[in-house]
Design a protein around this motif. Structure first.
Motif, short mmCIF file in Angstrom:
data_model
loop_
_atom_site.label_atom_id
_atom_site.label_comp_id
_atom_site.label_asym_id
_atom_site.label_seq_id
_atom_site.Cartn_x
_atom_site.Cartn_y
_atom_site.Cartn_z
N LEU A 1 6.67 1.38 -11.56
CA LEU A 1 7.04 0.91 -12.95
C LEU A 1 7.68 2.31 -13.66
O LEU A 1 8.70 1.97 -14.47
CB LEU A 1 5.83 0.45 -13.51
CG LEU A 1 6.07 -0.54 -14.84
CD1 LEU A 1 7.03 -1.62 -14.20
CD2 LEU A 1 4.63 -1.07 -15.40
N VAL B 1 9.58 -8.23 -16.70
CA VAL B 1 8.77 -7.68 -15.65
C VAL B 1 7.16 -8.11 -15.95
O VAL B 1 6.60 -7.93 -16.88
CB VAL B 1 8.61 -6.58 -15.05
CG1 VAL B 1 7.59 -6.27 -13.94
CG2 VAL B 1 10.07 -6.11 -14.64
N ASP C 1 -1.82 -6.23 -11.99
CA ASP C 1 -2.27 -5.21 -11.43
C ASP C 1 -3.30 -4.71 -11.99
O ASP C 1 -3.51 -4.78 -13.16
CB ASP C 1 -1.08 -4.15 -11.35
CG ASP C 1 -1.29 -3.23 -10.15
OD1 ASP C 1 -2.52 -2.88 -9.51
OD2 ASP C 1 -0.08 -2.57 -9.74
N HIS D 1 2.82 -0.79 -3.11
CA HIS D 1 3.53 -1.16 -4.23
C HIS D 1 4.73 -0.33 -4.83
O HIS D 1 5.54 -0.51 -5.55
CB HIS D 1 2.64 -1.18 -5.61
CG HIS D 1 2.96 -2.14 -6.30
ND1 HIS D 1 1.99 -2.77 -7.47
CD2 HIS D 1 3.86 -3.05 -6.66
CE1 HIS D 1 2.70 -3.46 -8.26
NE2 HIS D 1 3.79 -3.86 -7.68
N TRP E 1 3.51 -7.45 -14.37
CA TRP E 1 2.79 -6.37 -13.65
C TRP E 1 1.52 -6.66 -13.37
O TRP E 1 0.80 -6.21 -14.42
CB TRP E 1 3.24 -4.99 -14.29
CG TRP E 1 3.00 -3.86 -13.06
CD1 TRP E 1 2.20 -3.40 -12.71
CD2 TRP E 1 4.06 -3.71 -12.30
NE1 TRP E 1 2.25 -2.42 -11.87
CE2 TRP E 1 3.52 -2.56 -11.49
CE3 TRP E 1 5.40 -3.98 -12.01
CZ2 TRP E 1 4.58 -1.86 -10.33
CZ3 TRP E 1 6.21 -3.47 -10.99
CH2 TRP E 1 5.57 -2.34 -10.24
N ASP F 1 0.72 1.87 -12.48
CA ASP F 1 1.74 2.24 -11.96
C ASP F 1 2.76 3.25 -12.39
O ASP F 1 4.29 2.87 -12.24
CB ASP F 1 2.41 1.44 -10.78
CG ASP F 1 1.38 0.85 -9.64
OD1 ASP F 1 0.35 1.34 -9.54
OD2 ASP F 1 1.43 -0.21 -9.36
N ASP G 1 0.12 -7.16 -7.62
CA ASP G 1 -0.53 -6.45 -6.43
C ASP G 1 -2.06 -6.97 -6.28
O ASP G 1 -2.87 -7.34 -7.25
CB ASP G 1 -0.60 -5.16 -7.11
CG ASP G 1 -1.49 -4.19 -6.22
OD1 ASP G 1 -2.35 -4.41 -5.58
OD2 ASP G 1 -1.11 -2.79 -6.42
N SER H 1 5.50 -9.14 -10.12
CA SER H 1 4.99 -8.15 -9.18
C SER H 1 3.47 -8.33 -9.04
O SER H 1 2.93 -7.64 -9.92
CB SER H 1 5.62 -6.75 -9.58
OG SER H 1 5.38 -5.67 -8.55
N ILE I 1 8.17 -5.28 -20.35
CA ILE I 1 7.20 -5.40 -19.72
C ILE I 1 5.91 -5.90 -19.89
O ILE I 1 5.60 -5.71 -21.09
CB ILE I 1 6.93 -3.81 -18.95
CG1 ILE I 1 7.94 -3.40 -18.50
CG2 ILE I 1 5.63 -3.83 -18.00
CD1 ILE I 1 8.22 -1.78 -18.18
N ALA J 1 8.24 -2.00 -5.01
CA ALA J 1 8.82 -2.45 -6.27
C ALA J 1 9.98 -1.86 -6.68
O ALA J 1 10.82 -2.27 -7.48
CB ALA J 1 7.58 -2.51 -7.27
N ILE K 1 1.93 -5.86 -18.70
CA ILE K 1 0.90 -5.43 -17.50
C ILE K 1 -0.29 -6.28 -17.72
O ILE K 1 -0.84 -6.48 -18.86
CB ILE K 1 0.47 -3.98 -17.69
CG1 ILE K 1 1.72 -3.11 -17.48
CG2 ILE K 1 -0.48 -3.65 -16.70
CD1 ILE K 1 1.55 -1.56 -17.80
#
Length: 300
Positions: free
Chosen positions: A144, A119, A123, A100, A121, A127, A227, A225, A170, A103, A172
């Motif tokens: 990140l 973004v 995951d 990762h 994320w 990060d 993961d 992104s 962002i 990224a 997550i």
């Protein structure tokens, strides 16, 4: 969504300490990603893999608490330049990892084309570590934070600008393993996080609806992104840092289908597929299936 797509493989395994994830792009290609995308009527240009230089154990010294910093920075610089060039050609960049840490390069190359890049994320981890907060020194736990301008300047200043993204842009999704420094940064910056607790209580439909609604009006582009340790290890065993209690294959398909329907994505990357740790390329096959849903595959 832009139907012209460029695939960039990044065989990076230096952002962490378990070998094998450098074979992730090959495993995903072997599982049929190009054929899948072409069946979905994308014009696919597979640019192959970026060359990642190995560290010289005799001469390379660890810089601070950052494992393989020169090589990780160099590889991400190459990726940033390639992604930048493909967007200039009006092509959708699809990046295949690798760990990762890639990224860092993806976001550097993408974000210069947007005023407010969003973004997602997807995951198990935030990060959001830096050299000061990381327990391991593994840069794959830092991209990140780096993209927010936090960390070593060889990483934060890629393509000569920073920060790449704003904390309020962002989201997550799927977090369930956060270090103390990451929790502090999330609170300090006000980063939106849907942990597995929220996914279990609210359901993936509501989580993704809220994520899409949150980003669509405040951003002029959205990068996914993903993961594979975001998924439960029973569904995606071929990852280097598995965490029990993750998202299911079906929940993940639903999330990708909702993103496809929203038509907000302008770039994407899929990372941390490690075929050495996998079971008969299962995780790469899952990756291709999720890409199908993300890029518009329907049952009827």
């Amino acid at each position: 969504m832009n139907r012209n797509m460029s695939i960039i493989g990044v065989p990076m395994d230096l952002g962490q300490s378990r070998r094998g994830v450098d074979m992730g792009p090959s495993a995903i290609r072997y599982a049929g990603v190009v054929e899948k995308l072409e069946r979905l009527q994308f014009d696919v240009n597979d640019l192959g893999d970026i060359t990642i230089n190995r560290p010289d154990s005799k001469n390379d010294k660890q810089e601070g608490n950052l494992r393989n910093l020169p090589q990780v920075a160099e590889g991400n610089q190459k990726l940033a330049e390639m992604v930048d060039q493909e967007i200039e050609k009006d092509r959708f960049p699809l990046v295949l990892g690798g760990d990762h840490s890639i990224a860092i390069g993806s976001l550097a190359g993408i974000s210069k084309h947007y005023e407010n890049l969003g973004v997602i994320w997807y995951d198990a981890h935030g990060d959001l570590n830096s050299g000061e907060t990381s327990p391991s020194g593994n840069i794959h736990g830092m991209p990140l934070a780096v993209s927010l301008g936090i960390g070593h300047e060889k990483l934060t200043n890629m393509l000569d600008y920073q920060p790449k993204i704003k904390p309020e842009n962002i989201v997550i999704v799927g977090a369930r393993s956060l270090d103390p420094g990451e929790k502090d940064l999330i609170k300090e910056k006000g980063i939106k996080v849907y942990s597995m607790h929220e996914i279990d209580r609210m359901g993936m439909t509501k989580v993704m609806a809220e994520t899409i609604d949150y980003l669509k009006d405040r951003t002029d582009g959205v990068h996914l992104s993903l993961d594979f340790d975001g998924l439960d290890p029973s569904e995606a065993p071929g990852v280097g840092t598995p965490v029990l209690g993750g998202m299911t294959y079906r929940e993940s398909h639903l999330a990708m289908e909702m993103l496809a329907e929203s038509d907000i994505l302008t770039s994407a990357e899929f990372v941390e597929v490690n075929p050495i740790l996998d079971d008969k390329n299962k995780t790469a096959t899952v990756a291709v299936g999720l890409m199908g849903s993300l890029f518009g595959e329907k049952l009827k």
